[in-house]
Design a protein around this motif. Structure first.
Motif, PDB file in Angstrom:
ATOM      1  N   THR A   1      -6.294  -1.402 -14.235  1.00 19.61           N
ATOM      2  CA  THR A   1      -5.073  -2.096 -14.656  1.00 19.61           C
ATOM      3  C   THR A   1      -4.524  -1.388 -15.894  1.00 19.61           C
ATOM      4  OG1 THR A   1      -6.092  -3.629 -16.234  1.00 19.61           O
ATOM      5  CG2 THR A   1      -6.085  -4.292 -13.907  1.00 19.61           C
TER       6      THR A   1
ATOM      7  N   MET B   1      -3.175   4.106  -2.125  1.00 22.13           N
ATOM      8  CA  MET B   1      -3.260   3.265  -3.316  1.00 22.13           C
ATOM      9  C   MET B   1      -2.683   1.891  -2.997  1.00 22.13           C
ATOM     10  SD  MET B   1      -1.561   3.939  -7.073  1.00 22.13           S
ATOM     11  CE  MET B   1       0.120   3.867  -6.453  1.00 22.13           C
ATOM     12  N   ASP B   2      -3.452   0.850  -3.334  1.00 18.10           N
ATOM     13  CA  ASP B   2      -2.951  -0.518  -3.212  1.00 18.10           C
ATOM     14  C   ASP B   2      -2.354  -0.949  -4.542  1.00 18.10           C
ATOM     15  OD1 ASP B   2      -3.872  -0.755  -0.595  1.00 18.10           O
ATOM     16  OD2 ASP B   2      -5.819  -1.563  -1.209  1.00 18.10           O
ATOM     17  N   ILE B   3      -1.121  -1.450  -4.488  1.00 21.09           N
ATOM     18  CA  ILE B   3      -0.539  -2.112  -5.660  1.00 21.09           C
ATOM     19  C   ILE B   3      -0.943  -3.579  -5.548  1.00 21.09           C
ATOM     20  CG2 ILE B   3       1.592  -2.686  -6.869  1.00 21.09           C
ATOM     21  CD1 ILE B   3       2.836  -0.185  -5.646  1.00 21.09           C
TER      22      ILE B   3
ATOM     23  N   THR C   1       0.846  -1.194   0.000  1.00 21.68           N
ATOM     24  CA  THR C   1       0.000   0.000   0.000  1.00 21.68           C
ATOM     25  C   THR C   1       0.880   1.241   0.000  1.00 21.68           C
ATOM     26  OG1 THR C   1      -1.777  -1.128   1.182  1.00 21.68           O
ATOM     27  CG2 THR C   1      -1.774   1.278   1.255  1.00 21.68           C
TER      28      THR C   1
ATOM     29  N   THR D   1      -1.810   6.761 -10.054  1.00 21.99           N
ATOM     30  CA  THR D   1      -1.137   5.560 -10.564  1.00 21.99           C
ATOM     31  C   THR D   1      -0.030   5.876 -11.559  1.00 21.99           C
ATOM     32  OG1 THR D   1      -2.723   5.324 -12.383  1.00 21.99           O
ATOM     33  CG2 THR D   1      -3.242   4.219 -10.294  1.00 21.99           C
TER      34      THR D   1
ATOM     35  N   THR E   1     -10.638   0.683  -9.187  1.00 18.30           N
ATOM     36  CA  THR E   1      -9.721  -0.425  -9.455  1.00 18.30           C
ATOM     37  C   THR E   1      -9.431  -0.440 -10.944  1.00 18.30           C
ATOM     38  OG1 THR E   1     -10.722  -1.691  -7.648  1.00 18.30           O
ATOM     39  CG2 THR E   1      -9.345  -2.910  -9.208  1.00 18.30           C
TER      40      THR E   1
ATOM     41  N   GLU F   1       0.300  -3.904 -14.592  1.00 15.43           N
ATOM     42  CA  GLU F   1       0.137  -2.990 -13.464  1.00 15.43           C
ATOM     43  C   GLU F   1      -1.322  -3.005 -13.020  1.00 15.43           C
ATOM     44  OE1 GLU F   1       2.282   0.848 -13.832  1.00 15.43           O
ATOM     45  OE2 GLU F   1       2.745   0.140 -15.870  1.00 15.43           O
ATOM     46  N   LYS F   2      -1.478  -3.210 -11.723  1.00 13.57           N
ATOM     47  CA  LYS F   2      -2.838  -3.328 -11.169  1.00 13.57           C
ATOM     48  C   LYS F   2      -2.927  -2.487  -9.902  1.00 13.57           C
ATOM     49  CE  LYS F   2      -1.921  -7.737 -11.306  1.00 13.57           C
ATOM     50  NZ  LYS F   2      -0.972  -7.868 -12.406  1.00 13.57           N
ATOM     51  N   TYR F   3      -3.922  -1.620  -9.836  1.00 17.89           N
ATOM     52  CA  TYR F   3      -4.028  -0.678  -8.721  1.00 17.89           C
ATOM     53  C   TYR F   3      -5.462  -0.576  -8.215  1.00 17.89           C
ATOM     54  CZ  TYR F   3       0.396   0.905 -10.779  1.00 17.89           C
ATOM     55  OH  TYR F   3       1.661   0.954 -11.292  1.00 17.89           O
ATOM     56  N   ARG F   4      -5.538  -0.278  -6.922  1.00 19.39           N
ATOM     57  CA  ARG F   4      -6.818   0.093  -6.300  1.00 19.39           C
ATOM     58  C   ARG F   4      -6.581   1.416  -5.580  1.00 19.39           C
ATOM     59  NH1 ARG F   4      -9.294  -4.475  -2.751  1.00 19.39           N
ATOM     60  NH2 ARG F   4      -7.496  -3.984  -1.446  1.00 19.39           N
ATOM     61  N   VAL F   5      -7.288   2.457  -6.029  1.00 21.87           N
ATOM     62  CA  VAL F   5      -7.030   3.811  -5.553  1.00 21.87           C
ATOM     63  C   VAL F   5      -8.214   4.296  -4.731  1.00 21.87           C
ATOM     64  CG1 VAL F   5      -6.452   6.172  -6.224  1.00 21.87           C
ATOM     65  CG2 VAL F   5      -5.636   4.261  -7.619  1.00 21.87           C
TER      66      VAL F   5
END
Length: 211
Positions: A176, A201-203, A111, A150, A174, A182-186
């Motif tokens: 990509t 932001m979660d990677i 995170t 991101t 969420t 690359e994958k993110y949750r913001v």
């Protein structure tokens, strides 16, 4: 009496000759010693010269030692350089510090929290209402905020989900990259008059179960 006088004169003259010769020898000896001393003095002088050379060496050593502080000063400059780096970090810190936190969630790699993230701005006026209509300005501003956090350009982004983040002024997006590398949750939060602001932001390791 004449014979005795002559004999006495002979003794005196002989004594004078012998004694004078000894003095001459002593004087010659003294001269030899003086020359020897002179040679020794010259040798000493040479030695002094050598000593001078050594002295020069010592002076060079002193100079080197004097240069050592300069080296230290160079090191200080490097340290300063290092200090400048810290100042740069300090300036970055003024802009915002970035923290990476490990996660126990198998979906999340880590995170990221960046205190330098700012609201992205808004065209909206009046009381804000979070909208999840893809044709709305609010939706587009959410996407702008996600792209900002991101670093993904919107032409290189798949939006998997944008959903309510647990409050009327919070959202979670969420996404990509198009190559799925690359994958993110913001996590977003609305700031009145300033727009959506990324909070964290979660990677992601995977998008499965991420939304």
């Amino acid at each position: 009496m004449m014979i005795g006088l002559v004999f006495t004169l002979i003794l005196i003259v002989g004594a004078f000759i012998f004694l004078g010769g000894d003095d001459g020898d002593k004087e010659q000896a003294n001269e030899s010693v003086t020359v020897a001393n002179g040679t020794e003095d010259e040798t000493s002088d040479d030695g002094g010269d050598n000593g001078g050379s050594s002295g020069n060496g010592a002076a060079a050593g002193d100079k080197k030692e004097e240069n050592d502080p300069e080296t230290d000063e160079s090191n200080n400059e490097n340290d300063d350089g290092t200090d400048n780096g810290e100042e740069e970090e300090g300036s970055v810190t003024i802009e915002g510090s970035v923290t990476y936190e490990e996660s126990s969630d198998p979906i999340v790699k880590e995170t990221v929290i960046n205190t330098g993230w700012k609201p992205i701005g808004t065209e909206q006026t009046g009381e804000h209402v979070s909208v999840y209509d893809q044709s709305s300005v609010d939706w587009q501003e959410k996407i702008d905020a996600i792209s900002y956090a991101t670093g993904l350009g919107q032409d290189n982004m798949f939006i998997m989900m944008i959903q309510n983040g647990g409050g009327p002024q919070k959202s979670i997006g969420t996404v990509t990259s198009k190559d799925k590398e690359e994958k993110y949750r913001v996590y977003l939060e609305w700031v009145d008059g300033e727009g959506w602001k990324p909070i964290k932001m979660d990677i992601l390791n995977t998008i499965e179960g991420a939304y």
